[in-house]
Design a protein around this motif. Structure first.
Motif, short mmCIF file in Angstrom:
data_model
loop_
_atom_site.label_atom_id
_atom_site.label_comp_id
_atom_site.label_asym_id
_atom_site.label_seq_id
_atom_site.Cartn_x
_atom_site.Cartn_y
_atom_site.Cartn_z
N ALA A 183 0.81 -1.22 0.00
CA ALA A 183 0.00 0.00 0.00
C ALA A 183 0.84 1.27 0.00
CB ALA A 183 -0.95 0.01 1.20
N VAL A 184 2.15 1.14 0.07
CA VAL A 184 3.04 2.31 0.13
C VAL A 184 3.29 2.82 -1.28
CG1 VAL A 184 5.33 3.15 0.79
CG2 VAL A 184 4.14 1.46 2.23
N THR A 185 2.99 4.12 -1.51
CA THR A 185 3.18 4.72 -2.83
C THR A 185 4.14 5.91 -2.82
OG1 THR A 185 1.23 6.13 -2.52
CG2 THR A 185 0.90 3.99 -3.62
N ARG A 186 4.37 6.52 -1.67
CA ARG A 186 5.21 7.72 -1.61
C ARG A 186 6.68 7.41 -1.40
NH1 ARG A 186 5.89 8.54 3.94
NH2 ARG A 186 6.86 10.57 3.59
N LEU A 187 7.02 6.14 -1.15
CA LEU A 187 8.39 5.71 -0.94
C LEU A 187 8.66 4.48 -1.80
CD1 LEU A 187 8.35 5.97 2.95
CD2 LEU A 187 9.53 7.56 1.42
N HIS A 188 9.94 4.30 -2.15
CA HIS A 188 10.31 3.18 -3.02
C HIS A 188 11.66 2.60 -2.59
CE1 HIS A 188 7.76 5.97 -5.37
NE2 HIS A 188 7.20 4.85 -5.81
N PRO A 189 11.90 1.32 -2.85
CA PRO A 189 13.22 0.75 -2.55
C PRO A 189 14.33 1.58 -3.20
CG PRO A 189 11.68 -0.99 -3.08
CD PRO A 189 10.96 0.30 -3.37
N GLY A 190 15.36 1.82 -2.42
CA GLY A 190 16.48 2.63 -2.88
C GLY A 190 16.42 4.07 -2.40
#
Length: 336
Positions: free
Chosen positions: A76-83
């Protein structure tokens, strides 16, 4: 993974370096962070001793403020990404190589901002900004008296007050800290002795419009006497170890407003866990503060970095009252 584990409340000497299982990512609104640095504060020692406002379930890993990068996200997380490079506020768990926590108190770090410069932003600068702006309604024409202005939230309040256009009078315990306060933008820097008289002398007898107090103790009474009529007093904490008693008659005759301010309410540190409720208001604040730091308008400082086995030394340095800014534990080299 490696982590510092507290198995019983007591002395920091009983906190041990151990190998523990990596945290699971089961919450769809959580992220896992590979931790590079974690900060150390007076609250760290209190939490280990079981004397903080919250008592974690034993055993637990201390550490509430970290910087690193995201390695996994809930669906459900859209504002953060791996890296993504991030700085974050946790309930605890920061003194470990990986930390999983809700996304609501995880904040992207500008590419140009070094990790150790990002680390003090969430707690010290977040507390100072929200206390000054949200609670005290700081105005550019105000004179702000900042107690404990040589370290942590006091130094942050000094810099934010200056950035917002106020005149800042810093109070710090050593000559070195007062010199640093002046370098950071304070108009005046005073010793604690005869504080009220000194502030009145600098303000033509009027006093300070806003008083920021993370110290408590006997200095609180002096600060009230240094306050102007209709001033706002911001009580943030009690680094002196002594909780003062407010002379309500003085509040009355000077029309003073005493604001108690617990930043933990906005970041999930209450039994009702309000972090999601306040995230939409707090995330823009953190973005602003991190951007100001990247632009050199703030100078968040980690003055000493200790190894994962150096938590006791880090806490001792804080207790010596000689630290400028914050101290940190180096958890692990940044991964790619």
């Amino acid at each position: 993974m490696k982590a510092l584990v507290c198995r019983q409340f007591g002395s920091v000497k009983d906190v041990e370096l151990a190998s523990v299982a990596e945290p699971e990512l089961t919450d769809p609104h959580a992220v896992t962070i590979a931790v590079e640095f974690a900060s150390v504060s007076h609250a760290t020692g209190l939490m280990i001793a079981g004397q903080y406002q919250r008592r974690p379930p034993l055993p637990f890993v201390p550490g509430t403020e970290v910087v690193g990068h995201v390695v996994a996200c809930g669906h459900a997380v859209t504002r953060l990404h791996p890296g993504d490079r991030v700085v974050a506020i946790a309930d605890w768990g920061g003194y470990a190589e990986r930390l999983t926590l809700p996304e609501y108190t995880v904040y992207p770090v500008p590419e140009s901002l070094p990790s150790t410069s990002a680390l003090p932003i969430p707690l010290s600068y977040g507390t100072a900004y929200c206390g000054l702006v949200w609670r005290c309604g700081l105005r550019a024409q105000d004179t702000v008296l900042v107690l404990g202005a040589g370290a942590g939230v006091g130094l942050a309040a000094l810099e934010i007050g200056r950035q917002l256009g106020a005149t800042v009078i810093a109070c710090a315990s050593t000559e070195a800290k007062r010199a640093e306060a002046l370098r950071r933008g304070a108009t005046h820097a005073l010793a604690p002795e005869d504080l009220a008289a000194s502030v009145k002398a600098l303000t033509d007898g009027r006093g300070a419009d806003v008083v920021v107090d993370p110290v408590g103790g006997d200095l609180f009474g002096q600060a009230l006497r240094a306050a102007a009529p209709n001033a706002r007093i911001l009580s943030i904490g009690f680094a002196s170890g002594v909780i003062p008693q407010a002379p309500v008659n003085l509040l009355l005759v000077k029309n003073l407003t005493l604001h108690g301010f617990f930043f933990g309410r906005y970041i999930g540190w209450t039994p009702t866990n309000e972090r999601a409720e306040h995230a939409s208001a707090l995330q823009p604040v953190m973005s602003t503060l991190l951007q100001w730091a990247a632009e050199g308008k703030l100078e968040p400082t980690v003055s000493a970095v200790y190894p994962l086995t150096g938590l006791g030394d880090a806490l001792a340095a804080l207790e010596s009252r000689k630290v400028v800014g914050k101290v940190a534990i180096k958890i692990k080299e940044t991964e790619t």
